[in-house]
Design an enzyme around this catalytic site. Structure first.
Site, PDB file in Angstrom:
ATOM      1  N   LYS A 173      63.790  31.913  49.321  1.00  0.00           N
ATOM      2  CA  LYS A 173      64.755  33.247  50.067  1.00  0.00           C
ATOM      3  C   LYS A 173      64.595  33.165  51.467  1.00  0.00           C
ATOM      4  CE  LYS A 173      64.739  37.000  51.718  1.00  0.00           C
ATOM      5  NZ  LYS A 173      65.601  36.892  53.190  1.00  0.00           N
ATOM      6  N   GLU A 248      52.049  32.807  57.453  1.00  0.00           N
ATOM      7  CA  GLU A 248      52.400  32.305  58.801  1.00  0.00           C
ATOM      8  C   GLU A 248      52.798  33.245  59.365  1.00  0.00           C
ATOM      9  OE1 GLU A 248      53.922  28.257  58.562  1.00  0.00           O
ATOM     10  OE2 GLU A 248      52.032  27.624  57.884  1.00  0.00           O
ATOM     11  N   CYS A 282      57.358  30.766  67.214  1.00  0.00           N
ATOM     12  CA  CYS A 282      56.191  31.312  66.988  1.00  0.00           C
ATOM     13  C   CYS A 282      54.803  31.047  67.518  1.00  0.00           C
ATOM     14  CB  CYS A 282      55.880  31.428  65.273  1.00  0.00           C
ATOM     15  SG  CYS A 282      55.561  29.648  64.891  1.00  0.00           S
ATOM     16  N   GLU A 381      54.247  40.963  70.078  1.00  0.00           N
ATOM     17  CA  GLU A 381      55.120  39.626  70.242  1.00  0.00           C
ATOM     18  C   GLU A 381      56.624  40.248  70.453  1.00  0.00           C
ATOM     19  OE1 GLU A 381      55.993  38.005  66.645  1.00  0.00           O
ATOM     20  OE2 GLU A 381      55.749  35.993  67.225  1.00  0.00           O
TER      21      GLU A 381
HETATM   22  P1  NAD Z   1      60.697  38.743  59.175  1.00  0.00           P
HETATM   23  O1  NAD Z   1      59.415  39.168  58.924  1.00  0.00           O
HETATM   24  O2  NAD Z   1      61.403  39.928  59.374  1.00  0.00           O
HETATM   25  O3  NAD Z   1      61.401  38.153  58.079  1.00  0.00           O
HETATM   26  C1  NAD Z   1      60.957  36.994  57.508  1.00  0.00           C
HETATM   27  C2  NAD Z   1      61.465  36.873  55.884  1.00  0.00           C
HETATM   28  O4  NAD Z   1      61.050  37.732  55.274  1.00  0.00           O
HETATM   29  C3  NAD Z   1      63.064  36.978  55.953  1.00  0.00           C
HETATM   30  O5  NAD Z   1      63.333  35.965  55.088  1.00  0.00           O
HETATM   31  C4  NAD Z   1      63.238  38.479  55.427  1.00  0.00           C
HETATM   32  O6  NAD Z   1      64.480  38.471  54.772  1.00  0.00           O
HETATM   33  C5  NAD Z   1      61.929  38.392  54.673  1.00  0.00           C
HETATM   34  N1  NAD Z   1      61.391  40.057  54.321  1.00  0.00           N
HETATM   35  C6  NAD Z   1      61.530  40.988  54.909  1.00  0.00           C
HETATM   36  N2  NAD Z   1      60.995  42.071  54.571  1.00  0.00           N
HETATM   37  C7  NAD Z   1      60.411  41.697  53.163  1.00  0.00           C
HETATM   38  C8  NAD Z   1      59.845  42.325  52.081  1.00  0.00           C
HETATM   39  N3  NAD Z   1      59.488  43.449  52.364  1.00  0.00           N
HETATM   40  N4  NAD Z   1      59.561  41.428  51.124  1.00  0.00           N
HETATM   41  C9  NAD Z   1      59.783  40.041  50.947  1.00  0.00           C
HETATM   42  N5  NAD Z   1      60.596  39.524  52.247  1.00  0.00           N
HETATM   43  C10 NAD Z   1      60.632  40.143  53.060  1.00  0.00           C
HETATM   44  O7  NAD Z   1      60.371  37.797  60.460  1.00  0.00           O
HETATM   45  P2  NAD Z   1      61.671  37.341  61.178  1.00  0.00           P
HETATM   46  O8  NAD Z   1      62.110  38.319  62.223  1.00  0.00           O
HETATM   47  O9  NAD Z   1      62.796  36.792  60.363  1.00  0.00           O
HETATM   48  O10 NAD Z   1      60.941  36.073  61.994  1.00  0.00           O
HETATM   49  C11 NAD Z   1      60.201  36.208  63.335  1.00  0.00           C
HETATM   50  C12 NAD Z   1      58.732  36.278  63.094  1.00  0.00           C
HETATM   51  O11 NAD Z   1      58.227  35.026  62.186  1.00  0.00           O
HETATM   52  C13 NAD Z   1      57.859  36.266  64.178  1.00  0.00           C
HETATM   53  O12 NAD Z   1      56.964  37.348  64.016  1.00  0.00           O
HETATM   54  C14 NAD Z   1      57.137  34.751  64.205  1.00  0.00           C
HETATM   55  O13 NAD Z   1      56.197  34.753  65.196  1.00  0.00           O
HETATM   56  C15 NAD Z   1      57.082  34.626  63.051  1.00  0.00           C
HETATM   57  N6  NAD Z   1      56.989  33.262  62.757  1.00  0.00           N
HETATM   58  C16 NAD Z   1      55.697  32.742  62.378  1.00  0.00           C
HETATM   59  C17 NAD Z   1      55.527  31.329  62.193  1.00  0.00           C
HETATM   60  C18 NAD Z   1      54.051  30.850  62.190  1.00  0.00           C
HETATM   61  O14 NAD Z   1      54.144  29.433  61.477  1.00  0.00           O
HETATM   62  N7  NAD Z   1      53.007  31.528  62.236  1.00  0.00           N
HETATM   63  C19 NAD Z   1      56.454  30.508  62.364  1.00  0.00           C
HETATM   64  C20 NAD Z   1      58.080  30.929  62.591  1.00  0.00           C
HETATM   65  C21 NAD Z   1      58.144  32.503  62.802  1.00  0.00           C
END
Ligand code: NAD
Length: 489
Positions: A173, A248, A282, A381
């Site tokens: 997804k 992550e 991230c 963040e």
């Molecule tokens: P997000 O949490 O908003 O979304 C990530 C994914 O989760 C998307 O595909 C979204 O549609 C899905 N999602 C949202 N709500 C959900 C739910 N209730 N159930 C299931 N899926 C759901 O994150 P983002 O804004 O897309 O990405 C940025 C974040 O990701 C930042 O916090 C960043 O630090 C983190 N990140 C972490 C790493 C790591 O390896 N630790 C790597 C890259 C990004």
């Protein structure tokens, strides 16, 4: 029009809905995308389930699976330009960082796990000549892979490659703000002719497509990369079906510059690890800790350099920072400027739309000084090109500040004293530490965070602790005594 990919076929959303993905340089729509719902997830999980239960993928030998993975890597390389174009158009990441960085890494993910598939071994524990106990690793089943919009293609392949290498099947997804490159992956996997249902994609939003995937009883694994609060929600939603998670999550990583560091290199490193990938990274070193004795000089030079970072069209080879992914994200990053001012910090550089960029989601590289570690701009963040600078006296204070935060993903330490470097690196509460280095990844090592930055590790053979199930087999070698209950006369 971008469709779901289920059972090796491109299909519309069950309910017929679509949404638009935007080009962040102008916010004009690029294309419509199938808007996934619980019905699409159900169809995709069932396809993955059937591929796992009765298809060839999990039972095929590692060598055969490995060939498929190499083929996917080759096709990524062959279509690297096309994937890069899609990624730039969808995310605004500058071409120089996509073409030399994220896309080759995506192909490497497949090549690497093609090798690793052959190395999933078993351990054996002989016991006093009476037993031979051994452990085998089997694929688990269906994995739900949920990914964010920052460097989406690289992060998607980072999950898909080990998942397939282990013999699991999956439903990906992708993030709703960056669906284009995932669609390229679907076309590549179709061309690589994987058994139907081994790999599926359902596009859509978190609540309507992500949440049903997490709750679906047909999926056993959830590998999630995204915000910490989303991770918390996912763990709550998966409780009823008892999922295994790899999480992550977010970060607010410190870069610590000691006065004995090679300061020119520390400056280059601090800037790159913060402002590359538009600061939407991230592992960004978004809290810069600088020792008192060199603070003024270092921050003066930093200010000049940040001011000089070239903002521009992400298609332009000279661009160093492009637009942020989405207007909503722009507004969120912008809102932190008010927070900074209200907390008494100083916006030394940037702080809003850069001159000459009236449209799109451009945000000037920003440096915030006079920051104390308890402030929200130091603790939360921001996920844009925004670095906060904090002053410290000595090693002990640097460590206290570095660890005084809920996150623990990455840290960067710059010092000329090797002993101190190791001492500090080993005391920071963080999953990853780079010493006198910017963020250079080694695919063999475990990747992930501690505290609110994640649960578990992926990368190298560590990925298989998540993507495989262990079965311990106890083999009796001789006639060991068995108590004879009920046999006494
Ligand atoms: P997000 O949490 O908003 O979304 C990530 C994914 O989760 C998307 O595909 C979204 O549609 C899905 N999602 C949202 N709500 C959900 C739910 N209730 N159930 C299931 N899926 C759901 O994150 P983002 O804004 O897309 O990405 C940025 C974040 O990701 C930042 O916090 C960043 O630090 C983190 N990140 C972490 C790493 C790591 O390896 N630790 C790597 C890259 C990004």
């Amino acid at each position: 029009m971008i469709q779901h990919f289920i059972n090796n076929t491109f299909v519309d959303a069950a309910e017929g809905g679509t949404f638009e993905t935007l080009n962040p340089t102008t916010n004009t729509p690029i294309t419509g995308v199938a808007d996934g719902s619980a019905a699409d997830i159900d169809r995709a999980v069932k396809a993955a389930r059937a591929a796992f239960d009765s298809g060839p993928w999990p039972k095929m030998g590692a060598e055969a699976r490995s060939k498929y993975l190499r083929r996917i890597g080759e096709l990524i390389e062959k279509r690297a330009d096309e994937i890069a174009e899609a990624e730039i158009e969808d995310t605004g990441i500058p071409v120089s960082q996509i073409k030399k960085g994220a896309i080759p890494r995506a192909a490497d993910n497949f090549y690497f796990f093609a090798e690793m598939a052959m190395k999933i071994g078993s351990e054996s524990f002989p016991s006093d000549g009476k037993f031979q106990n051994y452990v085998i690793r089997r694929p688990v089943g269906v994995a739900g892979l949920i990914t964010p919009w920052n460097t989406p293609f690289m992060l998607e392949t980072w999950k898909v490659a080990p998942c397939l290498a282990a013999g699991d099947t999956c439903v990906l997804k992708p993030a709703e703000w960056s669906p284009l490159s995932a669609d390229k992956l679907a076309h590549i996997i179709q061309e690589a002719d994987l058994p139907p249902g081994a790999f599926n994609i359902v596009h859509g939003f978190g609540e309507s497509a992500g949440a049903p995937l997490v709750a679906h009883p047909g999926a056993q694994l959830i590998s999630f990369t995204g915000e910490t609060t989303t991770g918390q929600e996912i763990i709550r939603n998966g409780a009823a079906t008892l999922k295994r998670y790899s999480m992550e999550l977010g970060g607010k990583s410190p870069t610590i510059v000691f006065d004995d560091a090679e300061l020119d290199r520390a400056l280059d490193g601090a800037i790159f690890q913060m402002y590359s990938l538009n600061g939407e990274r991230c592992t960004a070193g978004s809290r810069l800790l600088v020792q008192d004795s060199v603070y003024d000089d270092f921050v003066t030079r930093l200010t000049g350099r940040v001011r000089a970072i070239r903002v521009g069209d992400p298609q332009d080879a000279a661009t160093e920072v492009g637009p942020l992914i989405h207007p909503d994200h722009w507004a969120r990053v912008r809102s932190y400027m008010d927070v900074a001012r209200s907390e008494g910090a100083t916006i030394a550089v940037g702080g809003g739309r850069p001159p000459g960029f009236p449209g799109g989601n451009y945000f000037a590289p920003t440096l915030i000084t006079d920051v104390r570690n308890h402030m929200r701009v130091a603790q939360e963040e921001i996920f844009g090109p925004v670095m906060v600078v904090i002053r410290f006296k000595d090693e002990a204070e640097a460590l206290t500040i570095a660890n005084d935060i809920r996150y623990g993903l990455a840290a960067y330490v710059w010092t000329g004293d090797e002993d101190r470097g190791r001492r500090v690196a080993e005391s920071i509460e963080s999953g990853l530490v780079w010493l006198n280095s910017h963020n250079v990844r080694d695919l063999r090592v475990p990747f992930g965070g501690c505290k609110a930055s994640g649960i578990g590790r992926e990368g190298g053979h560590y990925s298989f602790d998540f993507y495989t199930e262990m079965t311990t087999i106890h083999v009796a070698l001789g006639q060991h005594p068995i108590p004879k209950m009920g046999a006494l006369k």
